[in-house]
Design an enzyme around this catalytic site. Structure first.
Site, PDB file in Angstrom:
ATOM      1  CE1 TYR A 189      -2.776  -3.249   0.456  1.00 20.69           C
ATOM      2  CE2 TYR A 189      -3.091  -2.711   2.768  1.00 20.69           C
ATOM      3  CZ  TYR A 189      -3.311  -3.554   1.692  1.00 20.69           C
ATOM      4  OH  TYR A 189      -4.063  -4.686   1.868  1.00 20.69           O
ATOM      5  CG  HIS A 244      -0.306  -8.776   0.346  1.00 19.32           C
ATOM      6  ND1 HIS A 244      -0.036  -7.434   0.322  1.00 19.32           N
ATOM      7  CD2 HIS A 244      -1.628  -8.871   0.100  1.00 19.32           C
ATOM      8  CE1 HIS A 244      -1.146  -6.756   0.078  1.00 19.32           C
ATOM      9  NE2 HIS A 244      -2.121  -7.610  -0.068  1.00 19.32           N
ATOM     10  N   PRO A 259     -15.368  -6.168   3.661  1.00 19.04           N
ATOM     11  CG  PRO A 259     -15.519  -5.517   5.911  1.00 19.04           C
ATOM     12  CD  PRO A 259     -14.587  -5.500   4.730  1.00 19.04           C
ATOM     13  NE  ARG A 310     -12.451  -5.373  -4.052  1.00 19.46           N
ATOM     14  CZ  ARG A 310     -11.188  -5.322  -3.649  1.00 19.46           C
ATOM     15  NH1 ARG A 310     -10.690  -4.169  -3.246  1.00 19.46           N
ATOM     16  NH2 ARG A 310     -10.426  -6.390  -3.662  1.00 19.46           N
ATOM     17  N   GLY A 311     -17.536  -1.251  -0.599  1.00 20.40           N
ATOM     18  CA  GLY A 311     -18.427  -0.095  -0.525  1.00 20.40           C
ATOM     19  C   GLY A 311     -19.764  -0.301  -1.200  1.00 20.40           C
ATOM     20  CG  PHE A 312     -21.710  -2.669  -4.979  1.00 20.70           C
ATOM     21  CD1 PHE A 312     -22.944  -2.036  -5.085  1.00 20.70           C
ATOM     22  CD2 PHE A 312     -21.142  -3.184  -6.128  1.00 20.70           C
ATOM     23  CE1 PHE A 312     -23.588  -1.911  -6.309  1.00 20.70           C
ATOM     24  CE2 PHE A 312     -21.776  -3.065  -7.362  1.00 20.70           C
ATOM     25  CZ  PHE A 312     -23.003  -2.430  -7.448  1.00 20.70           C
ATOM     26  CB  SER A 319     -22.151   1.690   1.700  1.00 18.59           C
ATOM     27  OG  SER A 319     -22.011   2.238   0.389  1.00 18.59           O
TER      28      SER A 319
END
Length: 336
Positions: A64, A133, A214, A217-219, A221
């Site tokens: 990252y 990773h 979890p 990826r924001g979907f 929300s």
């Protein structure tokens, strides 16, 4: 400091809050703004607010940034290292110039070098949980885990983990050195590791599951209405779940989940997190905003009945096609 319910992550002795904080989005990833632009001051404030609420389990990786994410966390935890549980990752090769080389590297020499670099970047003399990773196809996992185990013996790492690996790899690794946790993408939208029997393997071996992305990826929300809502510089723009007809098929599923959330007077994101915790796993939702870390942590207090769990899993049953979690090329590196 408020307290969050603590859970045992695996059976090797590591206790963590029931929910962690994914820090990837606080910096760029290979030139892409992961989930939009970030601001260091706001990101650090988010980490500090998480700690105030009892959320001291932070997840990062050398990839990252590269390296910049670990350096940002070092600033955030400065003077309070002992209050945090830090997880970072190695095995995705970063060269001596801090550039991603495009390949996995699980050799003993690389793992050792990368660990020293992560310790320096994090401003610490130990890593609580150190993951591989991605599996290096050129290096037996046993060799990599032996190197990770050596770091444990030296006191530089407390516990070790793996990320996005298959059942046989997990068993092979665990036979060399006890694995504390496996990190994989897991959500109502992404249950492949259930379908492949990987979760059963973890339960059999006493290894914990840390669920990244979890909230899909924001979907999950419910805030995205169209693929056009995603900027060209956003990593999600290039993921199958967020493209074309698949986006709108997924949106229909999200709308059904929102109905359940509305009945419980919670957000759909909180409901998605509560589902994972009810399954006995540790989600690490990523955010760089105080508002959302507060909302996410509040999900710890949401309890779901068996009937509600079944209802959610009827909306998106196992085998539902929500789109691959990575590009075709990216899928080659996982669950091996």
């Amino acid at each position: 400091m408020n307290s969050i319910r603590q859970v045992n992550l695996g059976t090797q002795g590591l206790a963590v809050p029931a929910i962690g904080l994914g820090c990837m989005g606080m910096t760029e990833l290979a030139g892409l703004k992961t989930y939009g632009p970030a601001n260091d001051a706001e990101s650090i404030a988010t980490i500090h607010r998480s700690l105030e609420l009892g959320g001291n389990f932070l997840d990062t990786a050398e990839l990252y940034g590269p390296l910049l994410n670990e350096q940002l966390i070092a600033k955030a935890i400065s003077g309070n290292r002992h209050k945090y549980i830090i997880a970072t990752k190695t095995g995705v090769e970063i060269d001596h110039n801090g550039k991603y080389t495009g390949k996995a590297n699980g050799t003993k020499s690389y793992v050792k070098k990368a660990a020293e670099r992560s310790l320096k970047n994090l401003g610490t003399d130990y890593i609580d949980l150190y993951y591989l990773h991605r599996l290096d196809p050129e290096t037996p996992v046993e060799e990599t885990v032996e190197a990770l185990g050596g770091l444990v013996k030296e006191g530089k790492v407390k516990y070790i983990g793996l990320s996005e690996v298959g059942s046989q790899t997990i068993r092979n690794a665990h036979a060399v050195h006890p694995i504390t946790a496996v990190q994989s993408e897991y959500s109502l939208f992404e249950r492949q590791i259930e379908e492949l029997g990987i979760i059963d393997t973890l339960k059999d071996l006493g290894i914990g599951l840390v669920a990244y992305s979890p909230i899909g990826r924001g979907f999950l929300s419910g805030e995205l209405k169209s693929p056009d809502d995603i900027a060209a510089t956003d990593l999600r723009k290039y993921l199958p779940k967020f493209q074309g007809d698949q986006f709108y098929k997924n949106l229909e599923l999200v709308n059904e989940i929102k109905k359940v959330a509305l009945e419980k007077n919670v957000t759909s994101a909180q409901l998605a997190l509560a589902w994972i915790m009810a399954k006995g796993h540790v989600p690490i939702p990523g955010t760089k905003r105080v508002k959302y870390v507060e909302e996410n942590i509040a999900a710890v207090n949401i309890s779901l009945t068996d009937e509600e769990l079944n209802r959610l899993e009827t909306i998106i049953p196992l085998g539902t096609d929500t789109g691959a979690k990575y590009s075709e090329e990216g899928m080659k590196s996982i669950n091996r």
